[in-house]
Scaffold this motif. Structure first.
Motif, short mmCIF file in Angstrom:
data_model
loop_
_atom_site.label_atom_id
_atom_site.label_comp_id
_atom_site.label_asym_id
_atom_site.label_seq_id
_atom_site.Cartn_x
_atom_site.Cartn_y
_atom_site.Cartn_z
N UNK A 139 0.90 -1.22 0.00
CA UNK A 139 -0.03 -0.07 -0.06
C UNK A 139 0.76 1.29 -0.04
N UNK A 140 0.53 2.27 -0.90
CA UNK A 140 1.13 3.52 -1.15
C UNK A 140 0.06 4.58 -0.59
N UNK A 141 0.40 5.11 0.58
CA UNK A 141 -0.50 5.99 1.04
C UNK A 141 0.00 7.19 1.55
N UNK A 142 -0.36 8.32 1.38
CA UNK A 142 0.14 9.65 2.03
C UNK A 142 -1.09 10.78 1.92
N UNK A 143 -1.16 11.39 3.18
CA UNK A 143 -2.18 12.40 3.26
C UNK A 143 -1.59 13.67 4.37
N UNK B 95 -4.57 3.16 -8.70
CA UNK B 95 -4.65 4.38 -7.80
C UNK B 95 -6.14 4.28 -7.35
N UNK B 96 -6.45 4.43 -6.12
CA UNK B 96 -7.56 4.48 -5.35
C UNK B 96 -8.13 5.91 -5.06
N UNK C 275 -2.90 10.79 -1.47
CA UNK C 275 -2.54 9.86 -2.80
C UNK C 275 -2.56 8.42 -2.06
N UNK C 276 -3.45 7.56 -2.71
CA UNK C 276 -3.79 6.22 -2.13
C UNK C 276 -3.59 5.33 -3.37
N UNK C 277 -2.75 4.32 -3.13
CA UNK C 277 -2.64 3.48 -4.27
C UNK C 277 -2.12 1.95 -3.76
N UNK C 278 -2.20 1.09 -4.70
CA UNK C 278 -2.01 -0.30 -4.08
C UNK C 278 -1.13 -0.80 -5.32
N UNK C 279 -0.16 -1.75 -4.90
CA UNK C 279 0.76 -2.38 -5.85
C UNK C 279 0.61 -4.05 -5.35
N UNK C 280 0.40 -5.05 -6.76
CA UNK C 280 0.50 -6.22 -6.35
C UNK C 280 1.75 -6.57 -7.51
#
Length: 367
Positions: free
Chosen positions: A164-168, A206-207, A350-355
């Motif tokens: 999970x890539x998350x930043x706020x 990207x979520x 910015x909220x994204x996910x990697x598989x």
């Protein structure tokens, strides 16, 4: 020790409630209050969790058959008559409309693997992938290989396969600690290249994205290799370099984060061959490549710095992938390096996910 290893969140009509689960250690994610009026992440199911007591055994070597090797080269299940493809660069990148990733047959997924290998990066627009749930997302990504479980990053509750890539505005520690003192925020890397069997075809979706900025830049390691003189290529082929997870693990420990699997250092060929396309590519990156085997320190640094500089300056074999709601970006980690661009407002989420499916052990180019 503080009484929490994991944070999950649940969304109410007016706020995000942070739930602390019993354990040991403090999670690396910030738990501060969110900015006024913010309703929290739109996809709280994918909020990153960090469990300090989560431990995994070393990864085992496995046989890998790239799905692209099974693909019909005409790609009848992928590039149908309704599909529109925009080539982003002659050397790297395609943007495709009219393909629904979640609806592809096994044959279509094989063809997608081949297409990603050939184009290096494929941007799929207007996808429902982010809304089909983690079980189905894992099922599709697993078609490309066993999904890597990251030893230090945030995952989601019950699904260690997700990176999970998350930043706020309040969860900004990685920018503050790693980037704040740098004049240039570009950080070229190939994901977890320190593993014995690093990733192949990789999924990133990207979520929630900021209204401006937050793109990903990619560079073709194939074209970077092709630009070198024949004599220089001959010198590189046969060399091996050490890729290390040690610094990543040490950083996580310093920040009171998890180290789920002890860090490894692995030797890989400096020039590798793709198992399906046969293309040769440089296989080094600033994120994890530390030294060239058999070279003295000054020799290794001199050659690696030249190659890193060559890759980073090759703007004519770079692309910039942007995101919209429903965008899924796939790339071949064997043939590319990439970097986030943290150029958006610190107040934006910015909220994204990697598989990250793993692939074969790197195949060395013949010396």
């Amino acid at each position: 020790m503080a009484p929490s290893t994991t944070e999950t969140i649940t969304q109410t009509a007016s706020q995000i409630t942070v739930l602390r689960l019993t354990g040991e250690g403090e999670p690396p994610a910030s738990t501060g209050s969110i900015i006024a009026g913010d309703q929290g992440p739109r996809y709280p199911r994918y909020y990153p969790v960090f469990k300090l007591d989560e431990k995994w055994p070393p990864l085992q070597v496995f046989d890998h058959k790239d799905p692209g090797a099974r693909a019909d080269p005409t790609k009848p299940h992928l590039l149908t008559g309704n599909v529109k493809e925009h080539i982003l660069s002659p050397f790297i990148g395609s943007e495709i409309h009219g393909v629904q990733l979640s609806q592809l047959s096994p044959e279509g997924l094989d063809e997608l693997a081949l297409h990603v290998a050939q184009r290096k990066v494929v941007v799929l627009r207007d996808q429902d992938f982010k809304d089909i749930g983690p079980e189905r997302q894992v099922e599709i990504a697993s078609h490309f290989g066993p999904i890597h479980r990251h030893p230090t990053s945030g995952n989601i509750e019950g699904f260690p396969e997700f990176h999970v890539v998350y930043r706020d505005a309040n969860h900004n520690r990685f920018f503050d600690r790693r980037v704040k003192e740098r004049a240039n925020h570009t950080s070229w890397h190939s994901d977890v290249s320190y593993e014995k069997q690093p990733p192949g075809t990789t999924f990133f979706f990207m979520l929630e994205q900021p209204p401006l900025g937050g793109d990903t830049i990619f560079s073709s390691q194939v074209e970077a290799y092709n630009r070198l003189s024949d004599e220089f290529k001959k010198r590189l082929e046969g060399l091996r370099a050490v890729h290390s997870a040690v610094e990543q693990a040490d950083y996580s420990r310093r920040e009171n984060g998890p180290v789920r699997r002890e860090p490894v250092e692995t030797e890989h060929p400096l020039v590798r061959v793709h198992p399906v396309t046969g293309e040769k590519a440089l296989y080094i990156n600033q994120g994890f490549t530390r030294r060239i085997v058999g070279f003295k320190v000054e020799e290794s640094e001199y050659l690696l710095n030249f190659l890193f500089d060559h890759i980073s300056k090759g703007a004519d074999f770079h692309i910039r992938a942007s995101y919209e709601p429903g965008t899924v970006v796939l790339w071949d980690n064997r043939l590319t390096v990439h970097s986030a661009t943290p150029d958006f407002s610190h107040q934006e989420r910015r909220h994204a996910v990697r598989l990250t499916p793993q692939a074969e052990r790197p195949i060395a180019a013949a010396a």
